[in-house]
Design a protein around this motif. Structure first.
Motif, short mmCIF file in Angstrom:
data_model
loop_
_atom_site.label_atom_id
_atom_site.label_comp_id
_atom_site.label_asym_id
_atom_site.label_seq_id
_atom_site.Cartn_x
_atom_site.Cartn_y
_atom_site.Cartn_z
N LYS A 166 4.41 0.37 1.83
CA LYS A 166 4.35 -0.52 2.99
C LYS A 166 3.93 -1.91 2.54
O LYS A 166 2.88 -2.08 1.92
N TYR A 181 0.09 -10.89 11.29
CA TYR A 181 0.45 -9.97 10.21
C TYR A 181 1.56 -9.04 10.68
O TYR A 181 1.71 -8.75 11.88
N SER A 204 2.40 -5.09 14.67
CA SER A 204 2.03 -6.42 14.21
C SER A 204 0.94 -6.95 15.12
O SER A 204 0.64 -6.39 16.17
N TRP A 209 -3.13 4.59 1.52
CA TRP A 209 -3.57 3.21 1.73
C TRP A 209 -4.21 2.61 0.48
O TRP A 209 -5.04 1.71 0.57
N THR A 257 0.84 -1.20 0.00
CA THR A 257 0.00 0.00 0.00
C THR A 257 0.87 1.25 0.00
O THR A 257 2.08 1.18 0.30
N GLN A 294 8.44 -1.23 5.69
CA GLN A 294 8.63 -0.13 4.75
C GLN A 294 9.67 -0.51 3.70
O GLN A 294 10.62 -1.25 3.99
N THR A 330 4.05 -5.53 8.97
CA THR A 330 4.24 -4.61 7.85
C THR A 330 5.68 -4.11 7.83
O THR A 330 6.34 -4.02 8.87
N ALA A 369 2.68 -5.58 3.52
CA ALA A 369 1.99 -6.34 4.56
C ALA A 369 2.06 -7.82 4.21
O ALA A 369 1.79 -8.20 3.07
#
Length: 267
Positions: free
Chosen positions: A250, A238, A221, A126, A122, A242, A240, A252
């Motif tokens: 980002k 989950y 997370s 987003w 994303t 960078q 994420t 995920a």
């Protein structure tokens, strides 16, 4: 701060002030209050700053709070770590460049496509820029129209998200609003962000109501539980990450929790 950022800064101060009760900060409630929360004079007293100065900050006037003032406000309003960081980010924000939808470098796109685990990328707004087959199978992103490929649109406008998250939808949706708010407030006046928020407000009563709370939180997370129509109840961890190529990107990734994936079909 820009004019728009000053407005967001003031709105955020006001929202935190209204959430506090006098007892929360050791003050005597005294007379009955017409509105919830602390009075402006009380926040100014707790932060040891002038009432006039605090009012100017909350009104989004052209003033520049020092680091000491920001620290004092964070203490006075009992801000947590994420809220204090958001306050400082707004205070230090200069004129941002106009938002342009990001593009994912081919190397990153190939990495995402090669993963067996659900994964997607994303951007700042987003928008869902890239997703792999596993993510499409789990989350149904591939069924979204191009203009709807956005995490917030998916969560609040698309019926699929409510079905998939089931009983946990409300908690997850509120968590997402608070996370998204930290991005939004830095671009609040940008037409792309304005258009997105207006669409969400008009399309979701829950979003319109929860957005007014102005809650923020930092990314972390965790776990999500899905009630998948074909694969049954599934629990995923989950995380994420960078991208070095562009920090706005980002990644995920969802990993099944051992022993928590059921292959029984959900009715």
């Amino acid at each position: 701060m820009t004019t728009t950022t000053r407005s967001q800064f003031g709105d955020f101060l006001r929202s935190r002030r209204k959430k506090l009760r006098p007892a929360d900060v050791g003050l005597n409630d005294g007379q009955r209050r017409r509105t919830p929360g602390l009075r402006r004079e009380e926040v100014a007293q707790l932060a040891d700053i002038g009432v006039d100065w605090y009012v100017r900050l909350e009104q989004g006037r052209a003033v520049s709070p020092s680091e000491a003032t920001l620290d004092a406000l964070a203490r006075a309003l009992r801000l947590d770590k994420a809220e204090a960081a958001h306050l400082r980010a707004l205070a230090h924000r200069n004129e941002p460049r106009a938002f342009v939808r990001e593009s994912v470098p081919p190397t990153i796109a190939r990495v995402v496509a090669s993963l067996d685990l659900p994964a997607y990328v994303t951007g700042r707004r987003w928008d869902i820029l890239v997703c792999n087959e596993a993510a499409s199978d789990l989350l149904g992103f591939d069924r979204l129209a191009a203009r709807d490929r956005n995490i917030m649109i998916y969560m609040f406008i698309e019926p699929e998200a409510r079905r998939l998250f089931g009983a946990s939808w409300s908690d997850e949706a509120r968590r997402m609003i608070a996370l998204f708010r930290t991005n939004h407030d830095l671009y609040a006046g940008d037409p792309a962000f304005v258009e997105l928020v207006e669409r969400l407000r008009s399309g979701s009563d829950e979003f319109a109501r929860w957005w007014m709370a102005h809650d923020v939180r930092s990314g972390a997370s965790g776990q999500k539980v899905f009630a998948h129509a074909q694969h049954g109840t599934q629990r995923y961890e989950y995380a994420t990450f960078q991208a070095n190529d562009d920090p706005a990107l980002k990644l995920a990734i969802y990993t099944p929790v051992d022993g928590e994936v059921s292959q029984e079909t959900v009715n």
